[in-house]
Structure formats: C-alpha cells, structure tokens
Write a protein that holds these residues in place. Structure first.
Motif, PDB file in Angstrom:
ATOM      1  N   SER A 116       0.617  -1.131   0.141  1.00 11.08           N
ATOM      2  CA  SER A 116      -0.073   0.168  -0.162  1.00 11.08           C
ATOM      3  C   SER A 116       0.830   1.253  -0.068  1.00 11.08           C
ATOM      4  N   ASP A 118       0.850   5.835  -1.052  1.00  8.82           N
ATOM      5  CA  ASP A 118       0.066   6.924  -1.174  1.00  8.82           C
ATOM      6  C   ASP A 118      -0.268   7.186  -2.626  1.00  8.82           C
ATOM      7  N   PRO A 119      -1.597   7.980  -2.997  1.00 11.34           N
ATOM      8  CA  PRO A 119      -1.798   8.268  -4.217  1.00 11.34           C
ATOM      9  C   PRO A 119      -0.671   8.694  -5.203  1.00 11.34           C
ATOM     10  N   GLY A 122       1.617   5.846  -5.922  1.00 12.53           N
ATOM     11  CA  GLY A 122       0.984   5.013  -6.836  1.00 12.53           C
ATOM     12  C   GLY A 122       1.013   5.624  -8.286  1.00 12.53           C
ATOM     13  N   ARG A 123       1.133   6.652  -8.258  1.00 14.29           N
ATOM     14  CA  ARG A 123       1.017   7.400 -10.085  1.00 14.29           C
ATOM     15  C   ARG A 123       2.502   6.889 -10.545  1.00 14.29           C
ATOM     16  N   SER A 138      -3.764  -1.347  -9.765  1.00 15.72           N
ATOM     17  CA  SER A 138      -3.897  -0.520  -8.641  1.00 15.72           C
ATOM     18  C   SER A 138      -5.328  -0.569  -8.069  1.00 15.72           C
ATOM     19  N   PRO A 140      -7.688   0.880  -4.868  1.00 15.59           N
ATOM     20  CA  PRO A 140      -7.968   1.897  -3.654  1.00 15.59           C
ATOM     21  C   PRO A 140      -8.154   1.128  -2.349  1.00 15.59           C
ATOM     22  N   GLY A 144      -5.268   5.453   0.233  1.00 13.26           N
ATOM     23  CA  GLY A 144      -4.062   5.258  -0.560  1.00 13.26           C
ATOM     24  C   GLY A 144      -4.450   4.459  -1.720  1.00 13.26           C
ATOM     25  N   VAL A 145      -3.594   3.730  -2.208  1.00  7.34           N
ATOM     26  CA  VAL A 145      -3.876   2.425  -3.335  1.00  7.34           C
ATOM     27  C   VAL A 145      -2.955   1.496  -2.960  1.00  7.34           C
TER      28      VAL A 145
END
Length: 371
Positions: A116, A118-119, A122-123, A138, A140, A144-145
């Motif tokens: 896991s 944070d967004p 993740g990007r 990915s 959610p 977070g993701v």
C-alpha cells in the motif's frame, strides 16, 4: 576550564545521540503479527509461497548488511530467481514508498510484489511499471492505493488465500508460507530465526559442521545441482578442508568402488579402506551403508542410522572452505566452469555467517542464522 568542560560534555552528548541514531537506523524490521497475517491473507491462493515483510525500507537496510538471509528466499523459490532482475526496480520503489508490509509471492518461474502506498507514489509506480514493461494493478484501499506488480499478469489473478493460525509471537520481522507450511521470522541485529509449527530442538554445533537430509538429490536440487545424485538419506560433514559423506541406507555399486580405488585399495584400521582414485585419496567405512571421507578421522562424523528429516549445524567458515574445494574439483571439468565460478562467488558470502542451524520435521521446523 569551564569552556573545555562544556565542550567535552557537548561532545559526549553528541556521541550518545549519534550512537542512538545509528541504532535506530540499523534496527531490524518489526510489525504486529496480525498486520503481517492480514497482508499474507490478501495474496492469491494460487501462490506456491509468499513472504510478508515488516517495514520494508528498514528490512532492505538490514539485508544489505546480511545478504546471506536472501539465500533462504532463493532456496524457497529457486525457479523464480530469473524473474527477480526484471522486478528489481519496482520492488525497490515499493519498498521505499510502502505504508505498511510488503508482500512478495511466487508461482513457478514468476514472482509478484504488492504494498500500500499513497496516491502520488502510486502514480509514479505506474509510470515505472510501464517503463519496465511489468504488469501492474492499482486498487484503492482507503486513503491510498495498493499496488501489485508481477513478472506475469496471471500471478495477479485469483482470490485471496487464508492467513496462518495465530502464533505466540506478537511482533515479527516477516511472515512466510512455503507450500502449506507457515513460518514466523524474527530478526535481531546479528540473528535471524524462523519458526514453524512445533519448533524442534536444534542440533548442537560441536565438532565438524554436519548436515543431514532424508533426500540428498532433493536437497541438492534446491541449490540447482541435484542431477546424478541418489534420492537417499545422507549425512555430510565438513571441517575446514576435510569432508565426509555418508549414505547409511545405500549400497555402492562395484563400478563406483572401482572408480574410486583405481590407484589402490589398502586395508586400514577398524575395517576401513584407503582408496586412491579419480577423487584422490579417500577413506571408506565398512558396511552397512556407504561412507567416504578425505581423512579417516572424519568417518566418525557421518556414522549412524539413516537420518529422518532435515537438520544441520554448519559454520560459515566450513561452508566457505567446502565451496572452494568443490570449485577446485569442478574446474577440472570444462563444461562445469560456470558452476565452479558460482561456488567461488558464494564462498565469501558463506564465510560471513558465523553459524547456521536448522531442523525441519513434519510437526514443525526451526532455522537460525547467526552473524
């Protein structure tokens, strides 16, 4: 004088702070066992094995100083070794950005990893996966993701498995599954212990380093070199450059005895024989079974009934010497030069471990590495 005293006090305080900071920075990873169990339970049930790692960034720092611990992963997933280079970049990035445990799992030659983040991370990870050509998903997860990536997309499919039963330890460095057996890992500054089921008593580290197995070929196959070896119980002892091999339930063929004694067969003490052959000077023990050694004193280390299960008490220095000796022998065979080179590379790593002890039975297992 007062100024000097103040400076000395500040220097002492700075030393204490630096020491505490270093101990915090190099402390082994740790997380609640329940947290690791939840992460492990989210891994697809189709996986052959998995490991859920606490504080992955701290775990990487710990492993940099003790790379021998990665040998356990190589033994657990020998077929997946080739997939790791492709996953290295995404694995390092996930370990850096993970907000909790990192899970690694494998099936056959493929490996997958998830954590896991944070967004924003993740990007970035999605962009990295696209560059590396690694399948990524990915999902959610509440603020977070969860990023999951694999060397093959099929490894990301399937429903989640089940976690282990509650264990006695509240905090662990990692939680692992190999087949159907669960292992709890606890790390110290100079020690790694793995426990499964009902932990058996470890063999004592007295005399030569000794390894016992109920299947020599299967054990060697885990290290990638089981071809030509018998599926038989075996006992191997190493002390510096001396060694002994015992196959207590095996009757050697007459052809093998001739090969090992082409240069001579002389009776020795206690019914033993001194052979001179393709492997140089060897001493063989009398029946039952088959035992050979580089010196007559080593024969006693491999005597006894056929062992049941897997066990060992091996010093790193002895293992390093065995690697060098095996490499010397393999270099005489041209098509085995690459394997000899691999053994020479492994020797310094083996020497870095002070002692490795283990015992694995149907009811449980225990493995301890000490540096």
């Amino acid at each position: 004088m007062r100024r000097i005293a103040v400076l000395l006090a500040l220097a002492a305080l700075g030393g204490v702070v630096a020491s505490l900071a270093w101990r915090w920075w190099t402390a082994p990873p740790r997380a609640r066992a329940a947290t690791l169990a939840a992460a492990a339970a989210a891994v697809p049930a189709q996986a052959d094995g998995l490991v859920a790692i606490a504080e992955p960034d701290r775990a990487l720092r710990w492993l940099v100083r003790r790379p021998q611990a990665l040998g356990l992963l190589a033994l657990a997933a020998p077929d997946a070794h080739a997939a790791l280079p492709r996953m290295r970049a995404i694995l390092a990035a996930l370990a850096r950005d993970a907000r909790g445990p990192l899970t690694l799992w494998w099936r056959g030659p493929d490996v997958a990893v998830a954590a896991s983040v944070d967004p924003a991370a993740g990007r970035s990870l999605a962009e990295l996966a696209a560059i590396e050509g690694v399948p990524l998903r990915s999902t959610p997860d509440g603020g977070g993701v969860t990023i999951a990536a694999a060397s093959a997309a099929a490894l990301l499919d399937g429903g989640p498995g089940t976690g282990p039963e509650d264990g006695p330890r509240r905090e662990l460095a990692a939680l692992a599954r190999h087949g159907t057996r669960w292992w709890q890992l606890e790390a110290g500054r100079d020690r790694l212990e793995l426990v499964s089921g009902v932990p058996p008593e470890l063999p004592r580290a007295t005399g030569p380093s000794v390894l016992t197995t109920s299947d020599l070929a299967a054990l060697a196959a885990m290290a990638g070199s089981g071809a030509g070896l018998p599926h038989a119980a075996a006992r191997l002892a190493v002390a510096g450059h001396d060694w002994a091999l015992g196959l207590p339930a095996t009757v050697p063929s007459a052809q093998l005895q001739r090969i090992l004694s082409l240069g001579g067969d002389t009776a020795a003490d206690a019914g033993a024989h001194h052979w001179r052959g393709l492997l140089g000077d060897l001493w063989s023990a009398p029946p039952p079974g088959f035992a050979v050694a580089s010196s007559p004193e080593m024969l006693a280390a491999v005597a006894g009934a056929p062992p049941a299960g897997e066990a060992g008490a091996v010093r790193g220095a002895d293992l390093a010497a065995a690697c060098e000796r095996a490499a010397d022998a393999l270099e005489r065979v041209p098509w085995l030069a690459s394997r000899a080179a691999a053994l020479r590379r492994a020797a310094p790593l083996a020497a870095g471990v002070r002692l490795a002890r283990w015992r694995v039975t149907p009811a449980g297992g225990r493995i301890v590495l000490e540096w």
